[in-house]
Every structure is written in structure tokens, then in C-alpha cells.
Write a protein that holds these residues in place. Structure first.
Motif, PDB file in Angstrom:
ATOM      1  N   LEU A 156       0.822  -1.216   0.000  1.00 23.84           N
ATOM      2  CA  LEU A 156       0.000   0.000   0.000  1.00 23.84           C
ATOM      3  C   LEU A 156       0.849   1.256   0.000  1.00 23.84           C
ATOM      4  O   LEU A 156       0.490   2.266  -0.597  1.00 23.84           O
ATOM      5  CB  LEU A 156      -0.906  -0.014   1.246  1.00 23.84           C
ATOM      6  N   TYR A 157       1.992   1.179   0.717  1.00 23.29           N
ATOM      7  CA  TYR A 157       2.847   2.364   0.894  1.00 23.29           C
ATOM      8  C   TYR A 157       4.000   2.396  -0.098  1.00 23.29           C
ATOM      9  O   TYR A 157       4.851   3.281  -0.021  1.00 23.29           O
ATOM     10  CB  TYR A 157       3.407   2.383   2.318  1.00 23.29           C
ATOM     11  N   VAL A 158       4.085   1.399  -0.972  1.00 27.86           N
ATOM     12  CA  VAL A 158       5.269   1.252  -1.834  1.00 27.86           C
ATOM     13  C   VAL A 158       4.890   1.532  -3.286  1.00 27.86           C
ATOM     14  O   VAL A 158       3.999   0.878  -3.838  1.00 27.86           O
ATOM     15  CB  VAL A 158       5.867  -0.166  -1.696  1.00 27.86           C
ATOM     16  N   THR A 159       5.548   2.504  -3.898  1.00 25.28           N
ATOM     17  CA  THR A 159       5.223   2.886  -5.269  1.00 25.28           C
ATOM     18  C   THR A 159       5.849   1.935  -6.282  1.00 25.28           C
ATOM     19  O   THR A 159       5.211   1.521  -7.238  1.00 25.28           O
ATOM     20  CB  THR A 159       5.719   4.323  -5.557  1.00 25.28           C
ATOM     21  N   ASP A 160       7.130   1.610  -6.066  1.00 27.37           N
ATOM     22  CA  ASP A 160       7.816   0.748  -7.034  1.00 27.37           C
ATOM     23  C   ASP A 160       9.059   0.144  -6.381  1.00 27.37           C
ATOM     24  O   ASP A 160       9.630   0.727  -5.462  1.00 27.37           O
ATOM     25  CB  ASP A 160       8.204   1.566  -8.275  1.00 27.37           C
ATOM     26  N   VAL A 161       9.434  -1.021  -6.910  1.00 28.98           N
ATOM     27  CA  VAL A 161      10.562  -1.772  -6.361  1.00 28.98           C
ATOM     28  C   VAL A 161      11.499  -2.166  -7.498  1.00 28.98           C
ATOM     29  O   VAL A 161      11.030  -2.515  -8.583  1.00 28.98           O
ATOM     30  CB  VAL A 161      10.068  -3.061  -5.656  1.00 28.98           C
ATOM     31  N   ALA A 162      12.793  -2.123  -7.256  1.00 28.48           N
ATOM     32  CA  ALA A 162      13.763  -2.639  -8.228  1.00 28.48           C
ATOM     33  C   ALA A 162      14.791  -3.488  -7.502  1.00 28.48           C
ATOM     34  O   ALA A 162      15.146  -3.207  -6.353  1.00 28.48           O
ATOM     35  CB  ALA A 162      14.462  -1.491  -8.949  1.00 28.48           C
ATOM     36  N   VAL A 163      15.266  -4.526  -8.179  1.00 24.06           N
ATOM     37  CA  VAL A 163      16.324  -5.347  -7.597  1.00 24.06           C
ATOM     38  C   VAL A 163      17.667  -4.667  -7.820  1.00 24.06           C
ATOM     39  O   VAL A 163      17.967  -4.218  -8.924  1.00 24.06           O
ATOM     40  CB  VAL A 163      16.330  -6.758  -8.217  1.00 24.06           C
ATOM     41  N   ALA A 164      18.442  -4.553  -6.742  1.00 26.78           N
ATOM     42  CA  ALA A 164      19.810  -4.017  -6.832  1.00 26.78           C
ATOM     43  C   ALA A 164      20.653  -4.812  -5.844  1.00 26.78           C
ATOM     44  O   ALA A 164      20.655  -4.519  -4.657  1.00 26.78           O
ATOM     45  CB  ALA A 164      19.833  -2.531  -6.508  1.00 26.78           C
ATOM     46  N   GLU A 165      21.326  -5.818  -6.351  1.00 24.86           N
ATOM     47  CA  GLU A 165      22.175  -6.624  -5.465  1.00 24.86           C
ATOM     48  C   GLU A 165      23.286  -5.757  -4.906  1.00 24.86           C
ATOM     49  O   GLU A 165      23.855  -4.941  -5.633  1.00 24.86           O
ATOM     50  CB  GLU A 165      22.770  -7.804  -6.240  1.00 24.86           C
ATOM     51  N   ASN A 166      23.583  -5.955  -3.632  1.00 27.99           N
ATOM     52  CA  ASN A 166      24.588  -5.121  -2.950  1.00 27.99           C
ATOM     53  C   ASN A 166      24.211  -3.643  -3.028  1.00 27.99           C
ATOM     54  O   ASN A 166      25.088  -2.778  -3.051  1.00 27.99           O
ATOM     55  CB  ASN A 166      25.984  -5.311  -3.556  1.00 27.99           C
ATOM     56  N   GLY A 167      22.924  -3.371  -3.050  1.00 31.61           N
ATOM     57  CA  GLY A 167      22.430  -2.022  -3.303  1.00 31.61           C
ATOM     58  C   GLY A 167      22.745  -1.002  -2.227  1.00 31.61           C
ATOM     59  O   GLY A 167      22.597   0.197  -2.455  1.00 31.61           O
ATOM     60  N   ALA A 168      23.151  -1.451  -1.038  1.00 33.66           N
ATOM     61  CA  ALA A 168      23.517  -0.509   0.023  1.00 33.66           C
ATOM     62  C   ALA A 168      25.014  -0.178  -0.019  1.00 33.66           C
ATOM     63  O   ALA A 168      25.435   0.792   0.603  1.00 33.66           O
ATOM     64  CB  ALA A 168      23.158  -1.070   1.392  1.00 33.66           C
ATOM     65  N   TRP A 169      25.785  -1.000  -0.722  1.00 36.51           N
ATOM     66  CA  TRP A 169      27.240  -0.835  -0.730  1.00 36.51           C
ATOM     67  C   TRP A 169      27.658   0.572  -1.160  1.00 36.51           C
ATOM     68  O   TRP A 169      27.071   1.086  -2.100  1.00 36.51           O
ATOM     69  CB  TRP A 169      27.873  -1.847  -1.703  1.00 36.51           C
ATOM     70  N   PRO A 170      28.659   1.162  -0.505  1.00 34.04           N
ATOM     71  CA  PRO A 170      29.536   0.589   0.536  1.00 34.04           C
ATOM     72  C   PRO A 170      28.935   0.554   1.939  1.00 34.04           C
ATOM     73  O   PRO A 170      29.614   0.102   2.861  1.00 34.04           O
ATOM     74  CB  PRO A 170      30.767   1.486   0.489  1.00 34.04           C
ATOM     75  N   TYR A 171      27.723   1.055   2.132  1.00 38.35           N
ATOM     76  CA  TYR A 171      27.077   0.815   3.414  1.00 38.35           C
ATOM     77  C   TYR A 171      26.740  -0.664   3.520  1.00 38.35           C
ATOM     78  O   TYR A 171      26.699  -1.379   2.502  1.00 38.35           O
ATOM     79  CB  TYR A 171      25.796   1.658   3.559  1.00 38.35           C
ATOM     80  N   GLY A 172      26.497  -1.108   4.732  1.00 37.34           N
ATOM     81  CA  GLY A 172      26.088  -2.484   4.964  1.00 37.34           C
ATOM     82  C   GLY A 172      24.576  -2.588   4.936  1.00 37.34           C
ATOM     83  O   GLY A 172      23.863  -1.581   4.877  1.00 37.34           O
ATOM     84  N   LEU A 173      24.109  -3.822   4.930  1.00 32.34           N
ATOM     85  CA  LEU A 173      22.676  -4.061   5.071  1.00 32.34           C
ATOM     86  C   LEU A 173      22.486  -5.042   6.216  1.00 32.34           C
ATOM     87  O   LEU A 173      23.105  -6.115   6.224  1.00 32.34           O
ATOM     88  CB  LEU A 173      22.090  -4.631   3.769  1.00 32.34           C
ATOM     89  N   TRP A 174      21.641  -4.648   7.163  1.00 31.37           N
ATOM     90  CA  TRP A 174      21.411  -5.471   8.358  1.00 31.37           C
ATOM     91  C   TRP A 174      21.061  -6.904   7.969  1.00 31.37           C
ATOM     92  O   TRP A 174      20.269  -7.145   7.069  1.00 31.37           O
ATOM     93  CB  TRP A 174      20.311  -4.855   9.232  1.00 31.37           C
TER      94      TRP A 174
END
Lengths: 260, 269
Positions: free
Chosen positions: B215-233
Motif C-alpha cells: 500500500l505504501y510502496v510505489t515501485d521496487v527494483a532489484v539491486a544486489e549489494n544495493g547498500a554498498w559501501p554501506y552495509g545491510l542489516w
């Protein structure tokens, strides 16, 4: 176990002092970019575990393993507002005589130069957490000033302003102070080993109360130091890998010096 | 529903206000790189509640007009060099806040009310520099009790990165509830994820508790390692060496431009 034979480094004494300041707390939170307070809170928790007293709850911001909150970053502030957080830590690019803190920068706002990161949660937590421990390792006249350039959060409030919290202690690389709310000022509690009252007076840009012959900040006993160098360092490395590695290297350097 | 990151980033209009999360919550650096390549300008960043490399890069690329934040830093890698330079030059408008004030503003938007009261702030220079924050006398108190009102924050867009989403656009955010708070308050929300789930997240009670409904999400895309260089919990740690490399490079305008160009060249090759 040769590491345990080397005496505590100045940083380790700071961490142990932080742990001591958390005596009697039920729940302690540590904010971003605060490795020494985080280590102190972890040490206090580890020490508490060996006493059989109720455990000390700690929440380290930015940690996955040492953070029990499940409602996102707002939960710390909500819990603090509810009176559930007994102690928190704040730093400051400048800290003044009255306990006012500047985390924003020097010069005329908004065009501060240098600009520092910003006020984080200080504009709220300083008001509502009963035991706010001010931690700033650099003890110099540019940090400890008579009046800050920008008040991220004030040390005291006017009567009639909701203010259950405030400064409880000020810990620096040279000394430990406590804060007198009525007099709106700091009082020197102890000098760290190898530091003198004259040196601290010189390095502090504001006047503070003190005994004629101030006490020395005590170092840890062997068991505490062992706990710090084993369990606590392992816990700390998860959130502060660079700092933990640096601390370990410092101990090894001392070790080498001691054996030469 | 999975589309490519650039297609999402292209939907951000110049002049938008964009909510971005704190560095450990799930920062979409993949989206940030796409925004820089597209060059979307005049953005107002709303850091929830603090900013880091993402904000610093967008500022360095000259795409930010204003920023509301409680802090901007690169964590262990030090200060945020492009942010600090922009403040010194006066090239961005600053709305300095404290973390719970940003949460309060988003919460007001979440509730559909015009403001949220909060404690603290009185006597600070934060309050003195925020004409949009007002002090009233607590109407429920018998004695004088000043309290600050924070107006609702309605970001045009929220952007974040999460481990996974399903085909209905439900996104797993675990315990990172600030991501939900951003999405509730924002008009549109774009999410990058590590992977798509083939099963519906709401069908599993354990996953459902940490799921932001589509309901709250307009669109999604796949991005592997998408937070890099930040980490992902729960997935991968911060790349401290890369953070330090950026921190060094971004000390100068030229160093920053070289860093961005080198990064873009890597993506192409």
C-alpha cells in the motif's frame, strides 16, 4: 595471557571510569560514533553479570547484536521520554562553563566553519535522561570554552521548563568532573594518572570548582581489565571494528615497550 | 513489479523533497548513483534522522538545494566533506534538527495531523533557528508548561534499500521501523532490494510482522549489494575501506569528481 600483565592504558582507564559512572543504572543507551562510551557500557554490563544483580540493559546505536530495540531509531527517544533510559552520552565540539553543548560548528550559523556533523539527539535527550555523561577525550581550551558558539542543547533550563534530565558528569582525557545544577557549573572530581591540576586548569577555558589536592581517577583491578580485554573487546569489534583494532594495537605496543 | 533502478530514479522530479534513512537502516546507494547519473536537481533532503555518504554525494554532485537533518557524517570514516564544504560556502539551505524532531514531524504526517508536540529544544539555538517550530503553553496543564510543536513532514518521495520484496510490492523491513515511518509519511516510496521473494511475505506470520505493505510502496527494483559501501542489516557489513577511500577523495571538488567518474566507469565496464 601476557596482555593481562600490562598495565591499563589511558583509554582503558577512561572506559573503566565510564563503567563506574553507570553504577545503579537499569538501562543505558549509547549514541552514534561513541566507541569509548560503548565500551564502558559493555564493560558495566559484563561486570554486572558477575555480581548476580539484575542485568544492565544496554542499547548501542548502530549495533545489530547489542541493541534490543525493535521499533526503529525512534524507540530510543520514546523510551527516554517515558523515563526508561537512565544514562546516555553526549560529546561536543565545544562544551561551556554552564554545560551548554555545541555539536554544530564554529562561527556564525548557518555558515559554520568548521561545520561539525550536527546535534543528533542532543536537543531532546539532554532534557529527559537523568544521567547524561559528557564525554570528550580532547581536553583543551578550544573544546572547553566559556561560551559555546551554538547551543545544540543547553546545560540547564529556566524554572518551569520540563527538565528531568541533564549533565551528570564530564569525562575527558585528563580528568573527571561532576556538575552542580544549582551553581550551573562543573566541579573537578578526579585527575587521571599523570595529569596535574595546573595542567587541567590551563587546558580548560572556564573556571571550575575543585579541592586543593584533587583525587586521582582509579584504574581497574586485574579482573576488570581482563574482562575489558577479552569479552568487551570482542563485543565492541562488531560496531567499532577500527576502534577495537586500534585499542588492541595500543595494548600490544605497551606490551612490547614493557618487555624491552 | 521489479524494474531497474534507473527507471525508478527517473520518476523523481527536480525540486522533490526526498526522505533518506540513517546509515545503518538500509541506504539505497544504488538509487543514489542512478540519481547522480540522471542529474536530478534542486532536491530537498530529509535525513531520517541523520545523513551520511548518500547525502554527501548528492550535495557534492550539486543536486541538493536544502537539507533537513540532525547530523551528516561518514561515521568512523569522519566528517562529511561535501556537506561541510557546502555549509561553509552557503550553497545549501540548512534546517538543523534533533533526531526526535524529525521523527515527530514524520509521525504527524503518518497520523494525518498538522503537528506533533515534543519535549526538549527550549533554550537551544536549534529552536531559535527554526521559525517553523513554535512554542505553545501546554493546554492540558494547570501550571505554565511551554512545549514545542513540530509541523508534519510530508516528503514527496522516500527511498531506501531492503533485503527483499514480493510480487505485490510488500517489502521486508524487519525491525527497521523508520523505513515504515518514512513510507507512511511520504507521497511516494521507491525501494531497492537484494532479491525478490517468490512467496508472498504476508503469508508467513514471522515475515509479516516485519513487512511494509505494498500500500505504501510505489515501485521496487532489484539491486544486489544495493547498500554498498554501506552495509545491510542481516546481510553484509559496511565496507570501511571504501568509506575511507571516499572520505579522502571527497575532501576536494576534483577528488570528488574523480571518485564519481571512476565509479561510473566501473559500472559501464
Amino acid at each position: 595471557m601476557t596482555q593481562d600483565m600490562t598495565p591499563a592504558t589511558p583509554r582503558e582507564i577512561l572506559i573503566c571510569t565510564v563503567a563506574g559512572l553507570l553504577d545503579g543504572c537499569r538501562c543505558v543507551a549509547v549514541g552514534a560514533a561513541s566507541p569509548v562510551p560503548a565500551a564502558g557500557a559493555m564493560l558495566a554490563r559484563a561486570l554486572r553479570d558477575s555480581t548476580g544483580e539484575p542485568p544492565l540493559r544496554i542499547s548501542i546505536l548502530g549495533s545489530e547484536a547489542h541493541n534490543f530495540f525493535t521499533n526503529g531509531s525512534v524507540e530510543l527517544f520514546d523510551a527516554a521520554g517515558q523515563g526508561r533510559i537512565d544514562a546516555f552520552f553526549l560529546g561536543g565540539g565545544q562544551i561551556d562553563r554552564q554545560g551548554n553543548i555545541n555539536l554544530v560548528g564554529l562561527g556564525d550559523y548557518p555558515r559554520s566553519a568548521p561545520r561539525w556533523p550536527g546535534s543528533f539527539g542532543s536537543g531532546y535527550l539532554y532534557y529527559v535522561v537523568p544521567r547524561v555523561i559528557l564525554y570528550r577525550e580532547e581536553h583543551s581550551p578550544r573544546v572547553f570554552v566559556d561560551k559555546v558558539d551554538f547551543i545544540s542543547t543547553p546545560g540547564t533550563s529556566e524554572p518551569g521548563t520540563y527538565r528531568p534530565g541533564g549533565p551528570y558528569a564530564l569525562l575527558t582525557g585528563k580528568a573527571l568532573f561532576d556538575f552542580n545544577k544549582d551553581k550551573r557549573g562543573f566541579r573537578l572530581k578526579s585527575l587521571h594518572p599523570d595529569h596535574t591540576l595546573a595542567e587541567v586548569t590551563e587546558a580548560t577555558g572556564f573556571a571550575f570548582d575543585h579541592d586543593p589536592d584533587p583525587a586521582t581517577t582509579p584504574g581497574p583491578d586485574a579482573a576488570t581489565l581482563h574482562l575489558l580485554r577479552t569479552r568487551v573487546m570482542d563485543e565492541l569489534a562488531e560496531t567499532y571494528p577500527a576502534f577495537a583494532a586500534e585499542l588492541r594495537a595500543g595494548i600490544e605496543t605497551t606490551d612490547r615497550k614493557a618487555t624491552v | 513489479m521489479a524494474t531497474d533502478v534507473h527507471r525508478l530514479a527517473a520518476q523523481i522530479a527536480p525540486g522533490s523533497s526526498v526522505a533518506i534513512p540513517v546509515d545503518y537502516a538500509g541506504v539505497s546507494m544504488a538509487f543514489t548513483r542512478a540519481l547522480i547519473e540522471i542529474g536530478t536537481r534542486d532536491l530537498t533532503l530529509i535525513c531520517v534522522p541523520t545523513g551520511g555518504m548518500q547525502a554527501d554525494m548528492l550535495i557534492g554532485a550539486g543536486q541538493v538545494r536544502a537539507i533537513e537533518t540532525s547530523a551528516v557524517s561518514l561515521g568512523e570514516a569522519g566528517g562529511a566533506p561535501r556537506f561541510n564544504a557546502a555549509v561553509k560556502e552557503g550553497s545549501i539551505a540548512l534546517r538543523d534538527a534533533t533526531c526526535p524532531a524529525i521523527h515527530a514531524g514524520l509521525l504527524a504526517a503518518q497520523k494525518g495531523v498538522p503537528f506533533m508536540p515534543m519535549r526538549g529544544l527550549i533554550g537551544s539555538d536549534l529552536l531559535r533557528n527554526r521559525p517553523d517550530w513554535t512554542v505553545i503553553d501546554n493546554p492540558t496543564s494547570d501550571t505554565p508548561d511551554p512545549i514545542v510543536l513540530i509541523p508534519a513532514i510530508h516528503p514527496d518521495v522516500a527511498i531506501f534499500h531492503a533485503p527483499m520484496a514480493d510480487r505485490e510490492g510488500n517489502v521486508w523491513i524487519g525491525r527497521r521501523r523508520e523505513l515504515a515511518a518514512m513510507a507512511y509519511a511520504a507521497r511516494r516510496t521507491f525501494v531497492t532490494v537484494e532479491r525478490m521473494s517468490e512467496t508472498r511475505l504476508l503469508d508467513d506470520e514471522k515475515m509479516a510482522a516485519g513487512t511494509l505493505p505494498g500500500l505504501y510502496v510505489t515501485d521496487v527494483a532489484v539491486a544486489e549489494n544495493g547498500a554498498w559501501p554501506y552495509g545491510l542489516w542481516g546481510a553484509y557489513p559496511v565496507d570501511q575501506a571504501e568509506m575511507a577511500r571516499y572520505a579522502r577523495a571527497a575532501r576536494s571538488d576534483d577528488g570528488f569528481a574523480d571518485y564519481i567518474a571512476a565509479r561510473a566507469a566501473e559500472v559501464v565496464s
